[in-house]
Scaffold this motif. Structure first.
Motif, PDB file in Angstrom:
ATOM      1  N   SER A 160       0.830  -1.215   0.000  1.00  0.00           N
ATOM      2  CA  SER A 160       0.000   0.000   0.000  1.00  0.00           C
ATOM      3  C   SER A 160       0.865   1.265   0.000  1.00  0.00           C
ATOM      4  N   PRO A 198       2.904  -1.882   4.463  1.00  0.00           N
ATOM      5  CA  PRO A 198       2.596  -0.458   4.237  1.00  0.00           C
ATOM      6  C   PRO A 198       3.819   0.263   3.665  1.00  0.00           C
ATOM      7  N   PRO A 226      10.242  -5.314  -3.531  1.00  0.00           N
ATOM      8  CA  PRO A 226      10.756  -6.234  -4.558  1.00  0.00           C
ATOM      9  C   PRO A 226      10.946  -7.667  -4.034  1.00  0.00           C
ATOM     10  N   THR A 263      -1.010  -1.004  -4.697  1.00  0.00           N
ATOM     11  CA  THR A 263      -1.471   0.366  -4.962  1.00  0.00           C
ATOM     12  C   THR A 263      -0.280   1.292  -4.864  1.00  0.00           C
ATOM     13  N   GLY A 264      -0.022   2.052  -5.908  1.00  0.00           N
ATOM     14  CA  GLY A 264       1.110   2.982  -5.918  1.00  0.00           C
ATOM     15  C   GLY A 264       1.252   3.608  -7.283  1.00  0.00           C
ATOM     16  N   GLY A 305      -2.878   8.527 -11.686  1.00  0.00           N
ATOM     17  CA  GLY A 305      -3.911   9.131 -12.526  1.00  0.00           C
ATOM     18  C   GLY A 305      -3.549  10.564 -12.878  1.00  0.00           C
ATOM     19  N   LYS A 358      -6.550  16.756 -11.487  1.00  0.00           N
ATOM     20  CA  LYS A 358      -5.171  17.205 -11.721  1.00  0.00           C
ATOM     21  C   LYS A 358      -5.059  18.150 -12.917  1.00  0.00           C
TER      22      LYS A 358
END
Ligand code: NAD
Length: 477
Positions: free
Chosen positions: A145, A172, A207, A221-222, A247, A282
């Motif tokens: 996350s 995390p 990794p 998620t990243g 995004g 954005k």
């Protein structure tokens, strides 16, 4: 009440401190506020082993019981919401009110996920045979996350993965590990040992996870750049992946919009959480008929907004979460200055401790500028003028990203028609950023692979298995 400052990983139901530590910094003060374990490869191996050991029992647990555990977990988060909220502000920077919203959302997300069911499809029920497709868990999920919404984005994964019968190792971001580790303390009291394991570490740990043969799936998620590395690293063992990535959402503001009514909402669409939201607006494309009044309204409102330490009463926008991201946003501002773009407000950073950047709005920079083309993930918004809706749609879609977007206008049918032409996983009409545990959310193009939320997201934590049963006795040859 606040949590104690003893941070340990959760491995096989045990609190594990490891041998090395990482510093966690409060972005509002730049002070080290805690030390957390820096997991070794052996710690990760043990966490995966624990998850693998717990898998058969958890997968065989009736789904009603798994739902009850998720409900209990959600309720336990809500019961400690105040402590989580304070800790979240310290590690992430967001103001208390927003931290409260995230923590409550995290609790409700677990409960919302628990309301979902795994569908069974009957393919054939004839005199000859019965065929059905059901959904079975994958095994052990590695969840990774980011730092912008550390609590709720972890719950996006924990809820459906566990509901479907998988076990998990959750990691995390090293910038925001504290609330996740405290969540682990709660989880240890509710879930069987090994069902959820939590590991913290530095840049090697991600990794190690994505390449580890012990995982059946990686839910990540990243950023888009890291997402590509995750997919590559997961390929040799053909791990399933869900990738929720970056995004560059466009808002399209139609000529018939009521400027007074929408200005404040449009401001927060871009600046909530200091612009550090994957689905923040954005790029704001504004029709020329309303460009000037909206510009004035946004700038006037921006000047009333209080930027500061999220722990102080009245703060509406906190600092950027970490030095790396702070430098990146400052670099984008410097680029805009070097190119001579017009600043309507902001642009000058205050000489105070903390990663603070003032609310910054740019007046119609060129379409090919970095601030329009790149994901800024910070409090810098380009306002862009258009006079032809076709042109606005074309510009909104001219990006490798496709996460979210929004259309604002009084004529709802027209706004809806434009919304359907935006190439993004979610498009909102006259609002933004509303997500639900029962609705699919994900990116088109390079904003992701797969979805989270809804039955569609739940199914990503399963294998489809078709069972075909012959009803008639075999005919002798
Ligand atoms: P990031 O990609 O730098 O890090 C995300 C996580 O991946 C962290 O836990 C990090 O430690 C880990 N990581 C880093 N390198 C890794 C590697 N090579 N292998 C495996 N794991 C690795 O992202 P970030 O800066 O934490 O978050 C910001 C980005 O996340 C933005 O682009 C934002 O748009 C995106 N985001 C997307 C969503 C979504 O749902 N689509 C939600 C929030 C944030």
């Amino acid at each position: 009440m606040t949590f104690d400052d003893d941070y340990a990983m959760l491995i096989g139901g045990e609190r594990v401190r490891g041998t090395a530590t990482l510093d966690v910094v409060n972005p509002a003060t730049e002070e080290v506020i805690a030390k957390v374990p820096d997991a070794s490869r052996e710690d990760l191996d043990r966490a995966i082993e624990a998850a693998r050991g717990a898998f058969p029992g958890w997968a065989a647990t009736p789904i009603a019981e798994r739902k009850a555990k998720l409900m209990a977990l959600g309720q336990a988060v809500l019961a400690q919401a105040d402590s989580f909220m304070r800790l979240l502000t310290q590690e992430q920077g967001k103001p208390h009110a927003e931290a409260q919203g995230e923590v409550m959302g995290a609790g409700y997300w677990l409960m919302g996920a628990a309301s979902l069911d795994l569908p069974v499809t009957v393919n054939e029920d004839s005199a000859d045979r019965y065929s059905e497709t059901r959904h079975v868990p994958l095994g052990v999920v590695g969840a990774i996350s980011p730092w912008n919404f550390p609590m709720i984005l972890a719950m996006f994964k924990v809820g459906p993965a566990l509901l479907a019968g998988n076990t998990m190792v959750l990691k995390p971001s090293p910038f925001t590990p504290l609330t996740t580790l405290k969540f682990g303390e709660i989880a240890a009291e509710i879930l069987p040992a090994g069902v959820l394991n939590i590991v913290t570490g530095g840049d090697d740990l991600g990794p190690w996870m994505t390449s580890h043969p012990g995982f059946d799936k990686i839910s990540f998620t990243g950023s888009t750049a890291t997402g590509k590395r995750v997919m590559q690293s997961a390929a040799p063992t053909l791990k399933r992946v869900t990738l929720e990535l970056g995004g560059n959402d466009a808002a399209i503001v139609m000529p018939d919009v009521d400027v007074e009514k929408v200005a404040e909402e449009l401001f927060w669409a871009a600046f909530r959480n200091n612009g550090q939201i994957c689905i923040a607006t954005k790029r704001m494309y504004v029709h020329k008929d309303v460009y000037e009044p909206l510009k004035e309204a946004l700038v006037a409102y921006a000047k009333t907004v209080k930027v500061g330490d999220g722990a102080e009463q009245g703060t509406q926008i906190g600092p950027i979460n970490n030095k790396q991201q702070y430098d990146r946003v400052l670099d984008l501002i410097q680029d805009a200055k070097d190119k001579g773009y017009q600043f309507l407000v902001g642009g000058e950073k205050a000489d105070v401790p903390g990663y603070f950047i003032p609310v910054t709005i740019l007046d119609n920079p060129p379409e090919d500028s970095r601030i329009v083309q790149e994901e800024q993930f910070g409090p810098v918004l380009p306002l862009l003028k258009f006079d032809d809706l076709e042109d606005a749609v074309r510009r909104a879609n001219a990006t490798e990203y496709g996460l979210g977007g929004s259309v604002w206008g009084n004529d709802e049918d027209k706004a809806l028609e434009i919304a359907q032409r935006i190439a993004s996983g979610t498009v909102w009409v006259n609002e933004t950023q509303h997500l639900s545990p029962t609705a699919a959310f994900g990116g088109m193009k390079q904003s992701g692979v797969g979805v989270e939320g809804g039955v569609e997201g739940l199914l990503e934590y399963t294998n489809a298995q078709t069972i075909v049963r012959r009803k008639r006795a075999p005919v002798a040859a």
